[in-house]
Motif scaffolding. Structure first.
Motif, mmCIF file in Angstrom:
data_model
loop_
_atom_site.group_PDB
_atom_site.id
_atom_site.type_symbol
_atom_site.label_atom_id
_atom_site.label_comp_id
_atom_site.label_asym_id
_atom_site.label_seq_id
_atom_site.Cartn_x
_atom_site.Cartn_y
_atom_site.Cartn_z
ATOM 1 N N GLY A 1 0.813 -1.203 0.000
ATOM 2 C CA GLY A 1 0.000 0.000 0.000
ATOM 3 C C GLY A 1 0.847 1.254 0.000
ATOM 4 N N TRP A 2 0.277 2.313 -0.546
ATOM 5 C CA TRP A 2 0.866 3.649 -0.436
ATOM 6 C C TRP A 2 -0.033 4.475 0.482
ATOM 7 C CZ3 TRP A 2 5.471 5.459 -2.066
ATOM 8 C CH2 TRP A 2 6.148 4.782 -3.087
ATOM 9 N N PHE A 3 0.598 5.181 1.386
ATOM 10 C CA PHE A 3 -0.091 6.087 2.286
ATOM 11 C C PHE A 3 0.602 7.440 2.205
ATOM 12 C CE2 PHE A 3 -2.809 3.263 4.862
ATOM 13 C CZ PHE A 3 -2.335 2.037 4.441
ATOM 14 N N ARG A 4 -0.063 8.464 2.728
ATOM 15 C CA ARG A 4 0.572 9.764 2.791
ATOM 16 C C ARG A 4 0.169 10.464 4.076
ATOM 17 N NH1 ARG A 4 -2.681 12.848 -2.143
ATOM 18 N NH2 ARG A 4 -4.690 13.060 -1.071
ATOM 19 N N GLN A 5 1.024 11.378 4.499
ATOM 20 C CA GLN A 5 0.737 12.138 5.701
ATOM 21 C C GLN A 5 1.193 13.573 5.513
ATOM 22 O OE1 GLN A 5 2.281 10.469 9.356
ATOM 23 N NE2 GLN A 5 0.744 11.553 10.556
ATOM 24 N N ALA A 6 0.237 14.477 5.597
ATOM 25 C CA ALA A 6 0.523 15.904 5.517
ATOM 26 C C ALA A 6 0.702 16.448 6.932
ATOM 27 C CB ALA A 6 -0.622 16.621 4.807
ATOM 28 N N PRO A 7 1.398 17.573 7.077
ATOM 29 C CA PRO A 7 1.617 18.150 8.405
ATOM 30 C C PRO A 7 0.302 18.393 9.145
ATOM 31 C CG PRO A 7 3.000 19.235 6.792
ATOM 32 C CD PRO A 7 2.096 18.328 6.022
ATOM 33 N N GLY A 8 0.237 17.917 10.368
ATOM 34 C CA GLY A 8 -0.939 18.124 11.192
ATOM 35 C C GLY A 8 -2.115 17.220 10.870
ATOM 36 N N LYS A 9 -1.918 16.284 9.958
ATOM 37 C CA LYS A 9 -3.008 15.385 9.568
ATOM 38 C C LYS A 9 -2.627 13.939 9.834
ATOM 39 C CE LYS A 9 -5.039 18.356 6.023
ATOM 40 N NZ LYS A 9 -5.562 18.417 4.625
ATOM 41 N N GLU A 10 -3.644 13.095 9.892
ATOM 42 C CA GLU A 10 -3.408 11.673 10.083
ATOM 43 C C GLU A 10 -2.929 11.032 8.774
ATOM 44 O OE1 GLU A 10 -6.649 10.723 13.619
ATOM 45 O OE2 GLU A 10 -6.818 9.749 11.665
ATOM 46 N N ARG A 11 -2.250 9.905 8.933
ATOM 47 C CA ARG A 11 -1.804 9.158 7.759
ATOM 48 C C ARG A 11 -3.040 8.617 7.033
ATOM 49 N NH1 ARG A 11 3.461 5.505 8.388
ATOM 50 N NH2 ARG A 11 4.048 7.539 9.228
ATOM 51 N N LEU B 1 4.015 4.245 -7.946
ATOM 52 C CA LEU B 1 2.824 5.090 -7.849
ATOM 53 C C LEU B 1 3.001 6.235 -8.850
ATOM 54 C CD1 LEU B 1 0.141 5.520 -6.317
ATOM 55 C CD2 LEU B 1 1.366 7.147 -4.870
ATOM 56 N N GLN B 2 2.283 6.136 -9.950
ATOM 57 C CA GLN B 2 2.305 7.195 -10.953
ATOM 58 C C GLN B 2 1.280 8.240 -10.567
ATOM 59 O OE1 GLN B 2 4.294 7.607 -13.799
ATOM 60 N NE2 GLN B 2 3.308 9.620 -13.873
ATOM 61 N N MET B 3 1.734 9.467 -10.390
ATOM 62 C CA MET B 3 0.865 10.543 -9.930
ATOM 63 C C MET B 3 0.779 11.617 -11.014
ATOM 64 S SD MET B 3 2.074 10.824 -5.945
ATOM 65 C CE MET B 3 3.629 11.606 -6.368
ATOM 66 N N ASN B 4 -0.404 11.798 -11.548
ATOM 67 C CA ASN B 4 -0.633 12.805 -12.590
ATOM 68 C C ASN B 4 -1.595 13.869 -12.084
ATOM 69 O OD1 ASN B 4 0.933 11.223 -14.378
ATOM 70 N ND2 ASN B 4 -0.878 10.084 -15.060
ATOM 71 N N SER B 5 -1.632 14.987 -12.783
ATOM 72 C CA SER B 5 -2.549 16.082 -12.441
ATOM 73 C C SER B 5 -2.453 16.432 -10.966
ATOM 74 C CB SER B 5 -3.992 15.701 -12.801
ATOM 75 O OG SER B 5 -4.099 15.385 -14.169
ATOM 76 N N LEU B 6 -1.239 16.600 -10.497
ATOM 77 C CA LEU B 6 -1.016 16.841 -9.071
ATOM 78 C C LEU B 6 -1.609 18.169 -8.634
ATOM 79 C CD1 LEU B 6 2.547 15.371 -8.867
ATOM 80 C CD2 LEU B 6 0.647 14.701 -7.389
ATOM 81 N N LYS B 7 -2.108 18.159 -7.394
ATOM 82 C CA LYS B 7 -2.715 19.339 -6.794
ATOM 83 C C LYS B 7 -1.942 19.707 -5.527
ATOM 84 C CE LYS B 7 -7.275 17.580 -8.180
ATOM 85 N NZ LYS B 7 -8.622 17.202 -7.684
ATOM 86 N N SER B 8 -2.118 20.922 -5.072
ATOM 87 C CA SER B 8 -1.412 21.362 -3.862
ATOM 88 C C SER B 8 -1.795 20.485 -2.670
ATOM 89 C CB SER B 8 -1.716 22.830 -3.587
ATOM 90 O OG SER B 8 -3.107 23.040 -3.456
ATOM 91 N N GLU B 9 -3.023 20.008 -2.651
ATOM 92 C CA GLU B 9 -3.454 19.166 -1.534
ATOM 93 C C GLU B 9 -2.843 17.773 -1.550
ATOM 94 O OE1 GLU B 9 -5.430 20.887 -3.658
ATOM 95 O OE2 GLU B 9 -7.296 19.788 -4.062
ATOM 96 N N ASP B 10 -2.094 17.439 -2.589
ATOM 97 C CA ASP B 10 -1.357 16.172 -2.619
ATOM 98 C C ASP B 10 -0.014 16.286 -1.891
ATOM 99 O OD1 ASP B 10 -2.470 15.772 -6.002
ATOM 100 O OD2 ASP B 10 -3.268 14.770 -4.226
ATOM 101 N N THR B 11 0.341 17.477 -1.465
ATOM 102 C CA THR B 11 1.593 17.671 -0.745
ATOM 103 C C THR B 11 1.591 16.882 0.561
ATOM 104 O OG1 THR B 11 1.984 19.864 -1.688
ATOM 105 C CG2 THR B 11 3.040 19.378 0.423
#
Length: 124
Positions: A35-45, A81-91
């Motif tokens: 699996g791929w997960f992500r965690q932004a500052p101040g947010k849960e994984r 994980l190929q990521m296209n059309s990236l948005k700022s919220e993907d940071t």
């Protein structure tokens, strides 16, 4: 013992693309989901995408569906994980993980080995 190493993160403009890689050690790579997960500052994984042992089934969160694609090459012990059309919220910091439940669960507690993560920053 399994070691996972992510790579491919970086800084990209909104609308751009990146491809993350997750390289695994050992001879059992084809026996577990990843699996791929992500965690932004101040947010849960949060779960991003998952793939079954043979790559036949993939799953993705609603927030990335249609933009991100997960795949694997068992001969190379690598998941992508190929990521296209990236948005700022993907940071976020992106992590790959070895599944322990036999399927590509969206629950972090059903993964038993994690990589160190790779930073993805999308500028708007």
């Amino acid at each position: 013992q399994v070691q996972l190493v992510e790579s491919g993160g970086g800084l990209v403009q909104a609308g751009g693309s990146l491809r993350l890689s997750c390289a695994a050690s050992g001879r059992t790579f084809s026996t577990y989901a990843v699996g791929w997960f992500r965690q932004a500052p101040g947010k849960e994984r949060e779960f991003v995408a998952g793939i079954s042992r043979n790559g036949g089934r993939t799953y993705s969160s609603d927030s990335v569906k249609g933009r991100f694609t997960i795949s694997r090459d068992n001969a190379k012990n690598t998941v992508y994980l190929q990521m296209n059309s990236l948005k700022s919220e993907d940071t976020a910091v992106y992590y790959c993980a070895k599944g322990s439940a036999g399927w590509a669960s969206s629950r972090p507690d059903e993964y038993d080995y994690w990589g160190q993560g790779t930073q993805v920053t999308v500028s708007s």
